[in-house]
Design a protein around this motif. Structure first.
Motif, mmCIF file in Angstrom:
data_model
loop_
_atom_site.group_PDB
_atom_site.id
_atom_site.type_symbol
_atom_site.label_atom_id
_atom_site.label_comp_id
_atom_site.label_asym_id
_atom_site.label_seq_id
_atom_site.Cartn_x
_atom_site.Cartn_y
_atom_site.Cartn_z
ATOM 1 N N PRO A 114 0.824 -1.202 0.000
ATOM 2 C CA PRO A 114 0.000 0.000 0.000
ATOM 3 C C PRO A 114 0.862 1.258 0.000
ATOM 4 N N GLU A 121 -6.335 4.114 5.108
ATOM 5 C CA GLU A 121 -7.152 3.685 3.984
ATOM 6 C C GLU A 121 -8.566 4.201 4.228
ATOM 7 N N ILE A 125 -13.316 4.766 -0.303
ATOM 8 C CA ILE A 125 -12.731 4.039 -1.426
ATOM 9 C C ILE A 125 -13.831 3.421 -2.276
ATOM 10 N N VAL A 126 -14.950 3.081 -1.634
ATOM 11 C CA VAL A 126 -16.073 2.514 -2.372
ATOM 12 C C VAL A 126 -16.542 3.498 -3.440
ATOM 13 N N ILE A 129 -14.244 3.668 -6.384
ATOM 14 C CA ILE A 129 -14.376 2.518 -7.285
ATOM 15 C C ILE A 129 -15.641 2.654 -8.111
ATOM 16 N N ALA A 176 -14.948 -3.760 -11.193
ATOM 17 C CA ALA A 176 -14.438 -3.073 -10.001
ATOM 18 C C ALA A 176 -13.027 -3.536 -9.676
ATOM 19 N N ALA A 177 -12.758 -4.799 -9.945
ATOM 20 C CA ALA A 177 -11.428 -5.335 -9.648
ATOM 21 C C ALA A 177 -10.348 -4.666 -10.485
ATOM 22 N N MET A 181 -7.164 0.572 -6.662
ATOM 23 C CA MET A 181 -7.748 0.925 -5.368
ATOM 24 C C MET A 181 -6.759 1.633 -4.450
ATOM 25 N N GLU A 182 -5.481 1.570 -4.759
ATOM 26 C CA GLU A 182 -4.521 2.148 -3.809
ATOM 27 C C GLU A 182 -3.596 3.114 -4.523
ATOM 28 N N ALA B 32 -10.589 -12.289 -9.070
ATOM 29 C CA ALA B 32 -10.622 -10.825 -9.081
ATOM 30 C C ALA B 32 -11.963 -10.312 -8.557
ATOM 31 N N ALA B 33 -13.054 -10.934 -9.000
ATOM 32 C CA ALA B 33 -14.378 -10.496 -8.542
ATOM 33 C C ALA B 33 -14.539 -10.759 -7.048
ATOM 34 N N THR B 35 -12.175 -10.987 -4.676
ATOM 35 C CA THR B 35 -11.391 -10.070 -3.849
ATOM 36 C C THR B 35 -11.960 -8.653 -3.926
ATOM 37 N N ALA B 36 -12.528 -8.299 -5.077
ATOM 38 C CA ALA B 36 -13.175 -6.977 -5.160
ATOM 39 C C ALA B 36 -14.368 -6.922 -4.216
ATOM 40 N N ARG B 39 -13.142 -6.517 -0.688
ATOM 41 C CA ARG B 39 -12.670 -5.153 -0.432
ATOM 42 C C ARG B 39 -13.823 -4.162 -0.349
ATOM 43 N N LEU B 40 -14.842 -4.364 -1.168
ATOM 44 C CA LEU B 40 -15.991 -3.460 -1.104
ATOM 45 C C LEU B 40 -16.701 -3.589 0.240
ATOM 46 N N ALA B 43 -14.405 -1.965 2.768
ATOM 47 C CA ALA B 43 -14.286 -0.521 2.612
ATOM 48 C C ALA B 43 -15.556 0.193 3.067
ATOM 49 N N ARG B 44 -16.690 -0.434 2.858
ATOM 50 C CA ARG B 44 -17.951 0.150 3.299
ATOM 51 C C ARG B 44 -17.932 0.399 4.794
ATOM 52 N N PRO B 47 -11.907 1.546 8.219
ATOM 53 C CA PRO B 47 -10.845 0.813 8.925
ATOM 54 C C PRO B 47 -11.382 0.133 10.176
ATOM 55 N N TYR B 195 9.088 -2.248 3.636
ATOM 56 C CA TYR B 195 9.008 -3.337 4.599
ATOM 57 C C TYR B 195 10.328 -4.097 4.601
#
Lengths: 182, 219
Positions: A114, A121, A125-126, A129, A176-177, A181-182, B32-33, B35-36, B39-40, B43-44, B47, B195
């Motif tokens: 990141p 973060e 972010i939603v 996207i 969306a993928a 996103m970052e 991909a779908a 993990t998206a 994340r959605l 993210a909603r 943190p 890192y």
């Protein structure tokens, strides 16, 4: 001519900076690690989207990384090592669950570094996207993910069928993928 | 139910209800779908912080961790104790089994002192190309050699993070780990400034008057 020193003749390197491994842990280092694990937890949660998996993975990171932290290491070094471990743990999680090698995961899953600290973060972010998607894709994801609609409710809202909404949802997620996103 | 839209919707429903990711091999095509979606959902919510009960369990687990020196999987491999590696994953190896020079001082960048050590002829210095890594083995110790003029340096070929054999990336001039995105300079330093990983262990190496390169390894 020799690059190293034979045993018994070598110079001590125990004070060299930048390296992490030294045991056992002192309480202070444990406290630092626990603080940093909060950030690691947020980082992991943001990628798996559920508490149970995030807790399991965070615990794996702690148990793998903490015994190898050097006493007196700065928080930044501890954070760095914890995140390096978190990336490996996440890679293992996805590769195990999906039956893929980690080399197939690097580009599009959890292993990217990141650019900002995970704690920063942003929840919006939603919106970033969704803004990149077509109207229909954005609408189906908004209703499903932001408003928590069921498929049936989404179908009614969009004057469509459940089957069509499922397909649209999949295509919207694929799109969306592809959004950075970052 | 096997259609991808059905499988992904089941995963989405689980995530929206706070359940675990239940995936199977066939879901890889939709990684991909999936993990998206994860994340959605995350993210909603913004943190997340640890649940207090989980944090307490974690603290207790860490506090109860042994305070004796540990032998890591990597150290086990470096020291030639590959067979013991599985047994020490996440656990303490009995003190009776600890190789004293290794288990009591495990720090990145430290030299490997094999017990019993033996100088092993591995190459002629004329065989080494300046600026290029050359992997060699000396009994149970494996290393990458680097020639600089008439001197030679050596670092362990085992990654300092995961117990994987590094490979020499000729194009980048770096030692790369096949198990995760990590690489090291010929001096053994991590290239990841965000890192940083521990440095690679150094390996004792010498060049004889006859121009032979010897590495301190084992029988």
């Amino acid at each position: 001519m020799s690059a190293g020193h034979p045993p018994g003749e070598q110079e001590s390197t125990s004070d060299e900076p930048g390296d992490l491994l030294q045991l056992p842990m002192a309480p202070r280092a444990t406290d630092i690690a626990l603080h940093e694990l909060e950030i690691v937890y947020a980082f992991i949660y943001a990628r798996v989207g559920n508490r149970a998996d995030a807790e399991d993975l965070t615990q794996q990171v702690a148990l793998k990384a903490i015994p190898r932290l050097r006493e007196g290491a700065p928080a930044s070094a501890i954070r760095g090592y914890l995140f390096a471990t978190a990336r490996s743990v996440l890679g293992g999680f996805w590769s195990t669950r999906l039956g893929l090698s980690e080399s197939e995961l690097h580009e599009d899953l959890a292993l990217a570094v990141p650019q900002t600290p995970p704690s920063e973060e942003r929840a919006d972010i939603v919106q970033r996207i969704l803004a990149e998607l077509s109207d229909n894709y954005r609408r189906v994801l908004e209703l499903r993910f932001l408003h928590g609609y069921s498929l049936k409710e989404v179908a009614a809202e969009m004057h469509s069928t459940v089957g069509a909404v499922k397909v649209m949802q999949l295509r919207a997620l694929r799109a969306a993928a592809k959004v950075k996103m970052e | 139910m096997n259609k991808p839209e059905n499988r992904v919707d089941k995963i989405v429903s689980d995530l929206l209800h706070g359940r675990r990711l239940k995936l199977r091999g066939g879901d890889a095509e939709e990684k991909a779908a999936i993990t998206a979606a994860a994340r959605l959902v995350a993210a909603r919510q913004g943190p997340q912080r640890m649940n207090p009960a989980f944090r307490k369990r974690l603290e207790q687990a860490l506090e109860s961790a042994p305070t004796e020196p540990w032998l890591t999987r990597r150290a086990a491999l470096v020291a030639g104790f590959g067979l013991a590696a599985g047994a020490v994953t996440g656990g303490l190896l009995g003190r009776a089994m600890e190789p004293p020079a290794v288990a009591t001082r495990i720090a990145g960048g430290d030299p490997i002192n094999p017990i019993p050590g033996k100088w092993v002829d591995v190459a002629a210095i004329s065989d080494l190309v300046e600026g290029q890594g050359q992997r060699v083995t000396a009994g149970s110790v494996s290393a990458f050699l680097f020639r600089r003029g008439e001197s030679v340096t050596a670092v362990s070929s085992i990654c300092s993070h995961l117990p994987c054999e590094l490979w020499w990336n000729r194009g980048q001039g770096l030692l790369a780990c096949p198990c995760h995105p990590a690489s090291f300079t010929p001096e053994g330093k991590s290239t990841d400034t965000t890192y940083p990983l521990p440095a690679l262990n150094t390996v004792h190496v010498r060049v004889t008057p006859a121009g032979r390169v010897e590495v301190l390894g084992t029988d």
